[in-house]
Design a protein around this motif. Structure first.
Motif, PDB file in Angstrom:
ATOM      1  N   MET A  13      16.858  54.518   0.404  1.00  0.00           N
ATOM      2  CA  MET A  13      16.935  53.493   1.431  1.00  0.00           C
ATOM      3  C   MET A  13      15.742  53.600   2.387  1.00  0.00           C
ATOM      4  O   MET A  13      15.144  52.590   2.765  1.00  0.00           O
ATOM      5  N   ILE A  14      15.369  54.816   2.740  1.00  0.00           N
ATOM      6  CA  ILE A  14      14.221  55.026   3.618  1.00  0.00           C
ATOM      7  C   ILE A  14      12.955  54.496   2.949  1.00  0.00           C
ATOM      8  O   ILE A  14      12.141  53.814   3.570  1.00  0.00           O
ATOM      9  N   ASP A  15      12.781  54.802   1.655  1.00  0.00           N
ATOM     10  CA  ASP A  15      11.605  54.347   0.921  1.00  0.00           C
ATOM     11  C   ASP A  15      11.545  52.823   0.825  1.00  0.00           C
ATOM     12  O   ASP A  15      10.469  52.227   0.889  1.00  0.00           O
ATOM     13  N   MET A  16      12.703  52.186   0.662  1.00  0.00           N
ATOM     14  CA  MET A  16      12.738  50.725   0.559  1.00  0.00           C
ATOM     15  C   MET A  16      12.368  50.062   1.888  1.00  0.00           C
ATOM     16  O   MET A  16      11.719  49.031   1.907  1.00  0.00           O
ATOM     17  N   LYS A  17      12.782  50.654   2.988  1.00  0.00           N
ATOM     18  CA  LYS A  17      12.543  50.056   4.299  1.00  0.00           C
ATOM     19  C   LYS A  17      11.204  50.456   4.902  1.00  0.00           C
ATOM     20  O   LYS A  17      10.770  49.864   5.883  1.00  0.00           O
ATOM     21  N   ALA A  18      10.539  51.461   4.333  1.00  0.00           N
ATOM     22  CA  ALA A  18       9.280  51.950   4.883  1.00  0.00           C
ATOM     23  C   ALA A  18       8.206  50.868   4.809  1.00  0.00           C
ATOM     24  O   ALA A  18       8.073  50.175   3.811  1.00  0.00           O
ATOM     25  N   LYS A  19       7.457  50.724   5.879  1.00  0.00           N
ATOM     26  CA  LYS A  19       6.376  49.743   5.946  1.00  0.00           C
ATOM     27  C   LYS A  19       5.067  50.399   5.530  1.00  0.00           C
ATOM     28  O   LYS A  19       4.810  51.548   5.845  1.00  0.00           O
ATOM     29  N   GLU A  20       4.237  49.638   4.818  1.00  0.00           N
ATOM     30  CA  GLU A  20       2.915  50.124   4.415  1.00  0.00           C
ATOM     31  C   GLU A  20       1.861  49.402   5.235  1.00  0.00           C
ATOM     32  O   GLU A  20       1.853  48.175   5.294  1.00  0.00           O
ATOM     33  N   ILE A  21       0.992  50.169   5.878  1.00  0.00           N
ATOM     34  CA  ILE A  21      -0.112  49.574   6.631  1.00  0.00           C
ATOM     35  C   ILE A  21      -1.384  50.358   6.324  1.00  0.00           C
ATOM     36  O   ILE A  21      -1.342  51.477   5.821  1.00  0.00           O
ATOM     37  N   VAL A  22      -2.521  49.746   6.642  1.00  0.00           N
ATOM     38  CA  VAL A  22      -3.829  50.387   6.448  1.00  0.00           C
ATOM     39  C   VAL A  22      -4.544  50.356   7.789  1.00  0.00           C
ATOM     40  O   VAL A  22      -4.684  49.302   8.408  1.00  0.00           O
ATOM     41  N   LEU A  23      -4.985  51.536   8.241  1.00  0.00           N
ATOM     42  CA  LEU A  23      -5.697  51.654   9.515  1.00  0.00           C
ATOM     43  C   LEU A  23      -6.957  52.490   9.328  1.00  0.00           C
ATOM     44  O   LEU A  23      -7.125  53.164   8.316  1.00  0.00           O
ATOM     45  N   VAL A  24      -7.816  52.461  10.346  1.00  0.00           N
ATOM     46  CA  VAL A  24      -9.027  53.283  10.364  1.00  0.00           C
ATOM     47  C   VAL A  24      -8.778  54.444  11.321  1.00  0.00           C
ATOM     48  O   VAL A  24      -8.409  54.236  12.479  1.00  0.00           O
ATOM     49  N   SER A  25      -8.984  55.659  10.827  1.00  0.00           N
ATOM     50  CA  SER A  25      -8.744  56.858  11.633  1.00  0.00           C
ATOM     51  C   SER A  25      -9.849  57.029  12.673  1.00  0.00           C
ATOM     52  O   SER A  25     -10.900  56.386  12.586  1.00  0.00           O
ATOM     53  N   PRO A  26      -9.655  57.921  13.636  1.00  0.00           N
ATOM     54  CA  PRO A  26     -10.701  58.203  14.617  1.00  0.00           C
ATOM     55  C   PRO A  26     -11.983  58.749  13.972  1.00  0.00           C
ATOM     56  O   PRO A  26     -13.058  58.674  14.567  1.00  0.00           O
ATOM     57  N   LEU A  27     -11.883  59.263  12.752  1.00  0.00           N
ATOM     58  CA  LEU A  27     -13.053  59.780  12.034  1.00  0.00           C
ATOM     59  C   LEU A  27     -13.662  58.734  11.103  1.00  0.00           C
ATOM     60  O   LEU A  27     -14.453  59.066  10.228  1.00  0.00           O
ATOM     61  N   ASN A  28     -13.293  57.462  11.285  1.00  0.00           N
ATOM     62  CA  ASN A  28     -13.780  56.328  10.492  1.00  0.00           C
ATOM     63  C   ASN A  28     -13.395  56.393   9.025  1.00  0.00           C
ATOM     64  O   ASN A  28     -14.136  55.922   8.170  1.00  0.00           O
ATOM     65  N   GLN A  29     -12.253  56.960   8.719  1.00  0.00           N
ATOM     66  CA  GLN A  29     -11.731  56.980   7.355  1.00  0.00           C
ATOM     67  C   GLN A  29     -10.641  55.919   7.245  1.00  0.00           C
ATOM     68  O   GLN A  29      -9.826  55.765   8.148  1.00  0.00           O
ATOM     69  N   ILE A  30     -10.623  55.207   6.120  1.00  0.00           N
ATOM     70  CA  ILE A  30      -9.575  54.219   5.882  1.00  0.00           C
ATOM     71  C   ILE A  30      -8.358  54.948   5.327  1.00  0.00           C
ATOM     72  O   ILE A  30      -8.451  55.636   4.313  1.00  0.00           O
TER      73      ILE A  30
END
Length: 70
Positions: A14-31
């Motif tokens: 259930m946790i896996d089904m409800k988990a949201k996926e997002i993409v961000l840039v870290s403070p070290l400029n890594q995606i």
């Protein structure tokens, strides 16, 4: 307590089904692709609500984490 108690496997599904996926840039400029934002935030001393605000454009950044510019 009423009803049947869920097994740990069912809870994890259930946790896996409800988990949201997002993409961000870290403070070290890594995606970084994040599968479970709440878990990631807790492990990295961040606030999940503020990470979502960054992702949806309501904030520019949160502790150096930013949205990918397209």
């Amino acid at each position: 307590m009423l009803g049947k108690k869920m097994s740990s496997g069912s809870i994890q599904k259930m946790i896996d089904m409800k988990a949201k996926e997002i993409v961000l840039v870290s403070p070290l400029n890594q995606i970084i692709e994040i599968k479970n934002v709440k878990k990631f935030a807790k492990e990295n001393n961040l606030h999940s609500s503020n990470l979502f605000k960054v992702f949806y454009g309501e904030r520019k950044s949160h502790k150096g984490w930013t949205k990918i510019e397209t």
